[in-house]
Structure formats: structure tokens, C-alpha cells
Write a protein that holds these residues in place. Structure first.
Motif, PDB file in Angstrom:
ATOM      1  N   ASP A 193       8.098  15.771 -22.325  1.00  0.00           N
ATOM      2  CA  ASP A 193       8.310  17.204 -22.188  1.00  0.00           C
ATOM      3  C   ASP A 193       7.300  17.925 -23.065  1.00  0.00           C
ATOM      4  N   LEU A 194       6.726  18.968 -22.538  1.00  0.00           N
ATOM      5  CA  LEU A 194       5.767  19.778 -23.279  1.00  0.00           C
ATOM      6  C   LEU A 194       6.266  21.211 -23.366  1.00  0.00           C
ATOM      7  N   PRO A 195       5.927  21.926 -24.469  1.00  0.00           N
ATOM      8  CA  PRO A 195       5.152  21.445 -25.614  1.00  0.00           C
ATOM      9  C   PRO A 195       5.989  20.525 -26.511  1.00  0.00           C
ATOM     10  N   ASP A 196       5.296  19.723 -27.284  1.00  0.00           N
ATOM     11  CA  ASP A 196       5.922  18.830 -28.256  1.00  0.00           C
ATOM     12  C   ASP A 196       5.141  18.975 -29.560  1.00  0.00           C
ATOM     13  N   PRO A 197       5.825  19.108 -30.700  1.00  0.00           N
ATOM     14  CA  PRO A 197       5.101  19.304 -31.966  1.00  0.00           C
ATOM     15  C   PRO A 197       4.172  18.160 -32.337  1.00  0.00           C
ATOM     16  N   ALA A 198       4.394  16.985 -31.738  1.00  0.00           N
ATOM     17  CA  ALA A 198       3.523  15.847 -32.036  1.00  0.00           C
ATOM     18  C   ALA A 198       2.227  15.886 -31.231  1.00  0.00           C
ATOM     19  N   ILE A 199       2.141  16.787 -30.259  1.00  0.00           N
ATOM     20  CA  ILE A 199       0.941  16.914 -29.428  1.00  0.00           C
ATOM     21  C   ILE A 199       0.305  18.272 -29.718  1.00  0.00           C
ATOM     22  N   THR A 200      -0.876  18.243 -30.308  1.00  0.00           N
ATOM     23  CA  THR A 200      -1.556  19.466 -30.726  1.00  0.00           C
ATOM     24  C   THR A 200      -2.832  19.676 -29.925  1.00  0.00           C
ATOM     25  N   VAL A 201      -2.979  20.852 -29.354  1.00  0.00           N
ATOM     26  CA  VAL A 201      -4.233  21.207 -28.695  1.00  0.00           C
ATOM     27  C   VAL A 201      -5.222  21.632 -29.773  1.00  0.00           C
ATOM     28  N   GLU A 202      -6.237  20.789 -30.004  1.00  0.00           N
ATOM     29  CA  GLU A 202      -7.237  21.113 -31.023  1.00  0.00           C
ATOM     30  C   GLU A 202      -8.124  22.274 -30.577  1.00  0.00           C
ATOM     31  N   ARG A 203      -8.543  22.239 -29.319  1.00  0.00           N
ATOM     32  CA  ARG A 203      -9.340  23.332 -28.777  1.00  0.00           C
ATOM     33  C   ARG A 203      -9.404  23.183 -27.257  1.00  0.00           C
ATOM     34  N   VAL A 204      -9.596  24.316 -26.605  1.00  0.00           N
ATOM     35  CA  VAL A 204      -9.847  24.321 -25.167  1.00  0.00           C
ATOM     36  C   VAL A 204     -11.345  24.463 -24.975  1.00  0.00           C
ATOM     37  N   LEU A 205     -11.944  23.504 -24.294  1.00  0.00           N
ATOM     38  CA  LEU A 205     -13.396  23.443 -24.170  1.00  0.00           C
ATOM     39  C   LEU A 205     -13.926  24.562 -23.280  1.00  0.00           C
ATOM     40  N   ASP A 206     -15.110  25.035 -23.592  1.00  0.00           N
ATOM     41  CA  ASP A 206     -15.807  25.969 -22.709  1.00  0.00           C
ATOM     42  C   ASP A 206     -16.586  25.138 -21.695  1.00  0.00           C
ATOM     43  N   THR A 207     -16.162  25.191 -20.440  1.00  0.00           N
ATOM     44  CA  THR A 207     -16.769  24.368 -19.400  1.00  0.00           C
ATOM     45  C   THR A 207     -17.328  25.232 -18.285  1.00  0.00           C
ATOM     46  N   ILE A 208     -18.090  24.602 -17.407  1.00  0.00           N
ATOM     47  CA  ILE A 208     -18.763  25.330 -16.333  1.00  0.00           C
ATOM     48  C   ILE A 208     -17.777  25.809 -15.269  1.00  0.00           C
ATOM     49  N   ASP A 209     -16.638  25.114 -15.123  1.00  0.00           N
ATOM     50  CA  ASP A 209     -15.664  25.477 -14.089  1.00  0.00           C
ATOM     51  C   ASP A 209     -14.556  26.342 -14.685  1.00  0.00           C
ATOM     52  N   SER A 210     -13.845  27.072 -13.823  1.00  0.00           N
ATOM     53  CA  SER A 210     -12.834  28.013 -14.315  1.00  0.00           C
ATOM     54  C   SER A 210     -11.723  28.236 -13.302  1.00  0.00           C
ATOM     55  N   SER A 211     -11.374  27.211 -12.527  1.00  0.00           N
ATOM     56  CA  SER A 211     -10.366  27.405 -11.484  1.00  0.00           C
ATOM     57  C   SER A 211      -8.989  26.890 -11.865  1.00  0.00           C
ATOM     58  N   MET A 212      -8.884  26.113 -12.942  1.00  0.00           N
ATOM     59  CA  MET A 212      -7.622  25.444 -13.245  1.00  0.00           C
ATOM     60  C   MET A 212      -6.964  26.073 -14.463  1.00  0.00           C
ATOM     61  N   PRO A 213      -5.712  26.507 -14.351  1.00  0.00           N
ATOM     62  CA  PRO A 213      -5.048  27.156 -15.489  1.00  0.00           C
ATOM     63  C   PRO A 213      -4.958  26.224 -16.688  1.00  0.00           C
ATOM     64  N   GLY A 214      -5.162  26.781 -17.862  1.00  0.00           N
ATOM     65  CA  GLY A 214      -5.113  25.998 -19.086  1.00  0.00           C
ATOM     66  C   GLY A 214      -6.426  25.372 -19.478  1.00  0.00           C
ATOM     67  N   GLY A 215      -7.413  25.389 -18.582  1.00  0.00           N
ATOM     68  CA  GLY A 215      -8.715  24.821 -18.905  1.00  0.00           C
ATOM     69  C   GLY A 215      -8.630  23.336 -19.185  1.00  0.00           C
ATOM     70  N   HIS A 216      -9.578  22.849 -19.990  1.00  0.00           N
ATOM     71  CA  HIS A 216      -9.685  21.422 -20.317  1.00  0.00           C
ATOM     72  C   HIS A 216      -9.663  21.287 -21.842  1.00  0.00           C
ATOM     73  N   ALA A 217      -8.671  20.604 -22.376  1.00  0.00           N
ATOM     74  CA  ALA A 217      -8.417  20.610 -23.815  1.00  0.00           C
ATOM     75  C   ALA A 217      -8.724  19.280 -24.485  1.00  0.00           C
TER      76      ALA A 217
END
Length: 392
Positions: A193-217
């Protein structure tokens, strides 16, 4: 173009027609909605689009009311129609990674796991993420999953998972996660189940594509405790399950982006017929007309390759080699199509005034995710060598 090609079944034709009408009529006007940024559409926009899809009866159209799936050939037709806008797959719930995760959970999940984790995704109420790839700087798994560094250790009736993951599509804002890690038995998959305190998004990468919600982390997993009954399948079978997911998922990407390139080509063709230069429409200049002719050829070849591979999967084959061939052929063909659309439209083609510019960016990324062209060619070359050795 959207009405040509191998004839779909009656039910796929009916579902696909409704999806196409919805995407063209309801979703396409949202392509200028400000609730989109470099990391994809916002969750607010996703929820609004899915609400409209639910009202129109086209939400999750590839999964029927009894929980069964359209076959791969039928899915190809419906997902192609959903791809006619970059927002279409998100709106009707056929987008990656959710579509692939639904397929995997449907094949491998227990009844309780399906009820708890799969059903909310099918209903369009939850997004999901698939945690497999790891950061290159750590020396972890990318195209070679055997290099996986994320570990899973059994502690009583829980598994304890530690590691880092990268390029995790949709991790930001997801409610369901499928996490791959390596136990003493081999690769494993866990439902969380997400979010979970044991799983941390360090950063969302700036990528060439932009169609998917949440980007690529890039994600850090520290002492994640997962109940034993949330292991997907059996310990040590994770790579087998990954192949169950990845072969159809590669093909699904091809289906959706074929739809996007059909639409981009429509826009470029309309522009070439309307825009004049040197005393005549652009379409009458061979340099432009020939590009659009080549687009029709590449679109048709992509469509036929998808249909062939879908037929292989429908026949019950694992389809690893076939999906690799389709991924290479279709992604490279669609890259040519998208590039010619931009070129045909000149300066307008590199602006956000139409979706052509975005489709070009998305297809460039598509050539990499789910395995870059070179990895698939390498895999096919290994198969050629193996088959020749076995034939002796």
C-alpha cells in the motif's frame, strides 16, 4: 487511417468506436489544460477525466464486466483508439504502468490480492507503480534484471525490503506498488500500500516525456516490512512473473503510441494540405508529400507487426522474442513518423500549439523504456545463436 487494417472482432469494434469518440470528442480538448506539467497530468486532472470516462462507459475498456480481458488482438484495437490523445490512456485507464500491473495481478494474484490491490486499479480509483529498475550509480538492475541489488529478508511473518529504485513511473501519488527484490531464493515481487513511510521519493526526474502522472522517480526503500501474504506468487519466481508482465506490456506501448502517431499524422497532413509555399500547398511539394506517404507505410507496417505479435500471444506463446521484434520495429517506425510530422509542420511542429511536438518527445522516450532497441536486438541475436546450435 484509424479505421483501416486487420478487421477487429465485433465487440472490439464496438468498444473501440466508443473509445475513439470519447478520446477525440471529450479528451482531446483537455490537451491545453494547464493542469499538466513536465511530470505529467495532475491527479486532479486524471480524476476529472476518469470521471467522464466512467460516465461514458469507457473506463478500463479492455477488461470486461466479469473481470475477463479482451484478447491481445482486440486489446490492440481498443488501446490504439485510446492513444489518439496523449491523455487518452490516462483518461480511460489503459495507460502504463497500470495496464501492465492489472494484467500481472490478474494472472498471478490470489483472490484476496485481487480484491485488495487489483480491483481499485480496475475501477480507476487508484494508480499503481512497478518498482524494478535501479539507479545506474548503484550498479543495480536496468536492462539486466539479474543485477538487482534490492534485498528481501524474511523476519517472522514479514519480509523486510531494502534498496533503491529509479525511473519508477507514477510512484509519486500511487496507491498500489509492486516491488521487486531479491531473496535467498531469487527474485520476488511484493504488493504494498502506498504511500508508506519506508518508501521515500528522493526526486522526480526531469525527463523528455510528460504523459504519465507522477513522472519517473528515484525511490529509497528502507526497512519496508511487508506481510508474507502480500508476496505476489512464490519466492524466487519474480523474473518469471516479470516476463508475464513485460511481453504484453511492450506490445501495449506499441498499441497506444501507434494511436498517437496516427493522430499526429492527421494533424501534419491537414497542415500540409492547408499551408501554402511557393505558389502551391505543401502537400504538392514532393519533399513534403513523400514524407507523408512514407508515414502511411510506416504506420501500416507498425499496425501489422502489432497484429502479428498479438496473434502469437493469443495462441498461448510466451512471446518474448516476438514482443522484442515488435518493440524494435514499431518504436523505430513511429519515431520516423513523429519526426516527419514535425518536419512537415516546420516551426509549428516544435511548438505546443498541437500535440505533434509532445508525441515526438514521447516516442523518443518509448524507444528506451521496456528495453532499448539495442537490448532487444542483442536478445534476438542470442536466440538466433541458440536456435542454430540446437538445430545441429
Amino acid at each position: 487511417m484509424s479505421g483501416t487494417g486487420p478487421a477487429p472482432s465485433a465487440r472490439a469494434a464496438e468498444i473501440g468506436a466508443r473509445v475513439e469518440a470519447f478520446v477525440r470528442g471529450t479528451v482531446a480538448p483537455y490537451e491545453r489544460d494547464p493542469r499538466r506539467d513536465a511530470h505529467g497530468p495532475s491527479d486532479e486532472l486524471v480524476a476529472e477525466l476518469r470521471s467522464k470516462a466512467r460516465e461514458a462507459g469507457v473506463l478500463t475498456p479492455h477488461i470486461l464486466a466479469d473481470g475477463s480481458h479482451l484478447d491481445q488482438r482486440e486489446t490492440a484495437y481498443v488501446l490504439r483508439q485510446s492513444g489518439l490523445s496523449p491523455l487518452g490512456p490516462i483518461a480511460v485507464n489503459t495507460a502504463a504502468p497500470d495496464e501492465g500491473n492489472m494484467y500481472l495481478l490478474g494472472k498471478v494474484g490470489s483472490d484476496e490480492q485481487k480484491r485488495r490491490f487489483l480491483d481499485p486499479i480496475v475501477r480507476g480509483e487508484a494508480r499503481s507503480a512497478f518498482f524494478m529498475t535501479e539507479p545506474a550509480e548503484d550498479g543495480g538492475a536496468g536492462s539486466d534484471p539479474s543485477m538487482m541489488l534490492t534485498t528481501a529478508r524474511l523476519d517472522g511473518n514479514h519480509w523486510v525490503v531494502n534498496g533503491r529504485k529509479a525511473f519508477i513511473t507514477g510512484a509519486e501519488g500511487a496507491q498500489v506498488g509492486i516491488v521487486m527484490a531479491k531473496s535467498d531464493d531469487g527474485a520476488c515481487m511484493f504488493l504494498v500500500d502506498l504511500p508508506d513511510p519506508a518508501i521515500t521519493v528522493e526526486r522526480v526526474l526531469d525527463t523528455i516525456d510528460s504523459s504519465m502522472p507522477g513522472g519517473h522517480a528515484v525511490v529509497r526503500i528502507e526497512n519496508l516490512r511487508v506481510p508474507a501474504d502480500q508476496m505476489l506468487g512464490q519466492s524466487g519466481e519474480g523474473f518469471k512473473y516479470a516476463q508475464i508482465r513485460l511481453a504484453p506490456a511492450r506490445l501495449s506501448h506499441c498499441m497506444r503510441w501507434l494511436g498517437a502517431c496516427i493522430r499526429a499524422n492527421e494533424i501534419a497532413t491537414e497542415y500540409a494540405c492547408r499551408r501554402h509555399a511557393f505558389g502551391k500547398p505543401l502537400i504538392d511539394h514532393e519533399g513534403v508529400g513523400f514524407m507523408l506517404a512514407e508515414n502511411l507505410i510506416d504506420l501500416k507496417q507498425a499496425e501489422l507487426m502489432i497484429d502479428w505479435c498479438a496473434g502469437v500471444l493469443d495462441a498461448g506463446a510466451q512471446g518474448g522474442a516476438e514482443s522484442s521484434m515488435a518493440k524494435v520495429a514499431v518504436s523505430e517506425a513511429l519515431m520516423r513518423v513523429a519526426d516527419r510530422c514535425v518536419q512537415t509542420m516546420g516551426g509549428t511542429g516544435v511548438t505546443g500549439d498541437t500535440i505533434v511536438e509532445q508525441v515526438f518527445r514521447e516516442i523518443r522516450a518509448f524507444r528506451i523504456y521496456d528495453g532499448p532497441t539495442e537490448v532487444h536486438k542483442w536478445s534476438l541475436a542470442k536466440k538466433i545463436k541458440r536456435d542454430r546450435r540446437e538445430a545441429r
